[in-house]
Design an enzyme around this catalytic site. Structure first.
Site, short mmCIF file in Angstrom:
data_model
loop_
_atom_site.label_atom_id
_atom_site.label_comp_id
_atom_site.label_asym_id
_atom_site.label_seq_id
_atom_site.Cartn_x
_atom_site.Cartn_y
_atom_site.Cartn_z
N ASP A 39 0.81 -1.22 0.00
CA ASP A 39 0.00 0.00 0.00
C ASP A 39 0.85 1.27 0.00
OD1 ASP A 39 -2.61 -0.85 -0.05
OD2 ASP A 39 -2.78 -1.04 2.11
C1 GLC Z 1 -1.53 -3.76 5.48
C2 GLC Z 1 -2.76 -3.76 4.61
C3 GLC Z 1 -2.59 -4.66 3.40
C4 GLC Z 1 -1.33 -4.33 2.68
C5 GLC Z 1 -0.13 -4.34 3.61
C6 GLC Z 1 1.13 -3.86 2.94
O1 GLC Z 1 -1.37 -5.00 6.08
O2 GLC Z 1 -3.88 -4.18 5.33
O3 GLC Z 1 -3.68 -4.53 2.52
O4 GLC Z 1 -1.16 -5.25 1.63
O5 GLC Z 1 -0.38 -3.49 4.70
O6 GLC Z 1 1.07 -2.51 2.64
C1 GLC Z 2 -0.71 2.57 6.11
C2 GLC Z 2 0.08 1.36 6.58
C3 GLC Z 2 -0.14 0.17 5.71
C4 GLC Z 2 -1.60 -0.06 5.48
C5 GLC Z 2 -2.31 1.22 5.02
C6 GLC Z 2 -3.79 0.96 4.95
O1 GLC Z 2 -0.26 3.00 4.90
O2 GLC Z 2 1.47 1.61 6.60
O3 GLC Z 2 0.43 -0.98 6.30
O4 GLC Z 2 -1.78 -1.04 4.52
O5 GLC Z 2 -2.06 2.25 5.93
O6 GLC Z 2 -4.55 2.03 4.62
#
Ligand code: GLC
Ligand code: GLC
Length: 698
Positions: A369
């Protein structure tokens, strides 16, 4: 114990049994305390100017009712009840605590008596004082109930012309669960429920940490992630962010053998939030089941996870009928198409969005993300998740290419079964096309690159100053079969071992970013070693375990498994600092000052993927469209292991022998004493119990 009863009631029960082992009688005081919140966690913590004036309670027959806002638009209230009549109560926080005191030293407890205070505003509590007299050798059980209850709109008040809570509807429930027998019966039902769930797959291996996690705790966490996704949680802030499309599809991968019917329902709910383009809302709200507009869409990996979860569901259940189920797009009536059509659109979504190197465009982000290649955010506080400044026609993801190939190969099998080989060819060709693009532009020489940024420069390459190698494409591309035959997969995984593997797990990338990069986004907003900036982001580790198992390296696969296994990390709890039975989202990486410290436990895709890695790839008991594969890839020193598994209505008692101490390769397989060709066990609806015996060897 939390116990759900119909009738719009939720109960939490504490049962306390006290035994006096002394020679003389004792008198005891027991104090219980709950803090009531005002129904909206966010508003509660921010809107003090209103909330400090609306708190209301009633106390009747020794039961405390918390009824803030009940007088107006709410029809629900909370209550605290006890099986013994209280000697006193408090509902006003300050009366209970005393001025300038905290929960660590309440004045009332120090004094040994409560004041029967009634809260008016502020932050109401429910405190009770129970006096108990125990003769020598005597035992008594006491029950506290914390409940939530809803009344019919038209019967909120009793008598009707008053503002008093109608308690007629809730009193029978309270009376029932203040009886030891009812509580015991409810506990027993709960225990039976869990025993039957856990019993669906039990293993006995030479490793205690594997057994503990696979047989109990990993499964318990799977249930938590299924129920809550990353949404409303009972830990941390309690305020979450909806059900993630990507997250929930992955959560199902480990969960589906437990409750196949609920899995089916969840898959259909998720698919109904898909958009006609084949894309998906990134999240949906569990209560309305509608896509969450505020978080938007355009995370280009999202739709592909649906293909993985549906294929895995059919392999687990044999329920091909799900593909014919009509499902709407964006929940719009009239837009229904078969789930099969949804899957076709999911894959087409990638193919319609290829970039300059023929790799999939990344959109807002892919699995990571925080790798925001189209965002270019320079404003403090701006959401990386919703800001897109670029039209996104350049930045590409090698990870999505791997995920696409993996999904397209699975899809080809579904298509072949439904429409025959020529139709499946479309997906096989598409997979080949993307594979070609990966070898041309996604291979860095000793590992897979991660992406191309908006300037067309590689991410995750020796050409980069920081972030030279990333874990995600190594895992996903090998899982898609890339380089497995020609040795390049081995090279990529050896690079992972050299550059990313640490005693605390495998890092997301290296080196971590030491400064903020406008063209990379949130990933570089974290200090090095934390979260997406080079921590051990546990969700990705099982992809490498699976990849190692696919290449036959059982020792390494299981070693990686143990590095993040919470039970195995218990011995270093002073470093790990997290529950020793539940996976955390991340463990701080090598560059972090708190290297090895875990954070954000419970709601993480780590639970599902680790379960898949250990049960399906390392222990190798893996559902396929053709039956249950028995294909272990274990540490060679193991003599073998045994397992019990329910599969498509049959109960399999599986024994694996490893007399030659190999790591991989079943040389003989028997079902009920009869030799089986290959390593797939097929079951039919009639015969319910089977003995399966496998011998590994050279
Ligand atoms: C969080 C989010 C997931 C994403 C991950 C890596 O665990 O829930 O959707 O893939 O972060 O950014
Ligand atoms: C933030 C976190 C990530 C997650 C995202 C969800 O970016 O670092 O882990 O997946 O929020 O919105």
């Amino acid at each position: 114990m939390r116990y759900f009863v119909p009738l719009g009631t939720t109960l939490e029960v504490w049962q306390l049994t006290l035994t006096n082992q002394r020679a003389q009688a004792v008198d005891l005081s027991i104090f219980s305390l709950v803090e009531f919140c005002l129904w909206d966690a966010m508003d509660d913590a921010t809107n003090f100017q209103r909330n400090y004036s609306i708190g209301e309670v009633e106390v009747a027959d020794g039961i405390i009712y918390h009824k803030s806002e009940y007088r107006e638009r709410r029809n629900h209230f909370a209550y605290l009840a006890c099986s013994q009549p209280p000697a006193g109560f408090d509902t006003d926080r300050e009366t209970f605590l005393g001025a300038y005191r905290g929960l660590d030293s309440p004045l009332a407890v120090e004094r040994g008596s409560l004041s029967n205070s009634i809260a008016h505003g502020w932050q109401p509590i429910g405190a009770m004082h129970i006096r108990m007299h125990l003769e020598a050798g005597e035992q008594q059980t006491i029950i506290f109930l914390l409940g939530y209850h809803e009344n019919p709109e038209e019967a909120k008040f009793d008598p009707p012309e008053t503002q008093l809570v109608n308690k007629r509807t809730v009193l029978p429930i309270i009376q029932k669960y203040l009886q030891v027998e009812s509580v015991q019966a409810a506990f027993n039902r709960l225990q039976e429920y869990w025993c039957s769930l856990l019993g669906r797959f039990q293993v006995n291996t030479p490793d205690i940490h594997t057994n503990r996690m696979v047989n109990i705790w990993n499964v318990y966490q799977l249930m938590a992630t299924f129920n809550f996704s990353r949404s409303a949680s009972y830990f941390e802030s309690g305020i979450g962010r909806g059900m993630g499309f990507r997250d929930s599809n992955q959560d199902l991968l480990g969960f589906m053998h437990l409750l196949p019917e609920r899995t089916r329902e969840r898959i259909l709910d998720l698919a109904a939030t898909q958009l006609p383009s084949g894309g998906a809302y990134h999240q949906y709200q569990p209560l309305t089941r509608r896509g969450n507009n505020e978080v938007g869409s355009g995370f280009n990996d999202d739709p592909l996870w649906l293909v993985l979860s549906v294929c895995a569901y059919i392999a687990e259940t044999g329920d091909w009928s799900i593909l014919d189920q009509p499902v709407a797009y964006d929940n719009l009536p009239g837009s229904e198409e078969s789930l099969y059509g949804h899957l076709q659109r999911s894959l087409q979504y990638t193919l319609d969005r290829l970039g300059p190197h023929g790799l999939p465009l990344i959109g807002r982000a892919d699995w990571n993300d925080c790798l925001n290649l189209n965002c270019f955010s320079g404003s403090p506080g701006q959401s990386f998740q919703t800001t897109t400044n670029k039209d996104g026609k350049v930045a590409e993801s090698v990870f999505i290419a791997g995920l696409f190939i993996r999904s397209a190969l699975d899809m080809a099998k579904l298509v072949e079964k439904r429409e025959g080989e020529p139709a499946a060819e479309y997906y096989l060709q598409a997979a080949k096309q993307l594979e070609k693009a990966v070898w041309e532009a996604g291979w860095d020489g000793a590992w897979f690159r991660r992406a191309y940024d908006d300037f067309g420069d590689p991410v995750g390459s020796t050409e980069c100053l920081e972030g030279q190698i990333y874990i995600e494409p190594q895992g996903m591309c090998v899982m898609a079969g890339l380089g497995v035959m020609d040795g390049r997969a081995r090279v990529a995984l050896d690079s992972v071992a050299d550059r990313l593997a640490t005693p605390h797990g495998i890092l997301l990338h290296q080196p971590g970013y030491t400064r903020y990069y406008l063209n990379l986004g949130e990933i570089s907003s974290y200090p090095p070693g934390y979260k997406e900036n080079g921590s051990v982001f546990c969700h990705t580790n099982p992809w490498i375990m699976i990849a190692e198992a696919m290449l036959g390296n059982g020792a390494r696969a299981h070693d990686y498994y143990l590095r993040i296994n919470p039970s195995n990390r218990e011995e270093m709890s002073e470093v790990h600092r997290c529950e020793p039975y539940v996976y955390a989202q991340m463990i701080a990486g090598r560059e972090a000052p708190t290297y090895g410290e875990a954070k954000n436990s419970w709601l993480t895709g780590t639970a599902a993927w680790n379960y898949v890695a250990i049960t399906q790839w390392i222990l190798g008991i893996r559902p396929g469209l053709d039956g249950l594969h028995i294909d272990p890839c274990i540490p060679p020193e193991w003599d073998g292991f045994s397992a019990e598994r329910t599969y498509q209505g049959s109960r399999l008692h599986i024994t694996v022998h490893n007399p030659e101490h190999v790591s991989w390769g079943v040389v003989r397989l028997e079902k009920d004493g009869i030799p089986v060709e290959g390593n797939v066990i097929r079951v039919d609806a009639e015969s319910k119990e089977h003995q399966v015996e496998a011998w590994m060897g050279k």
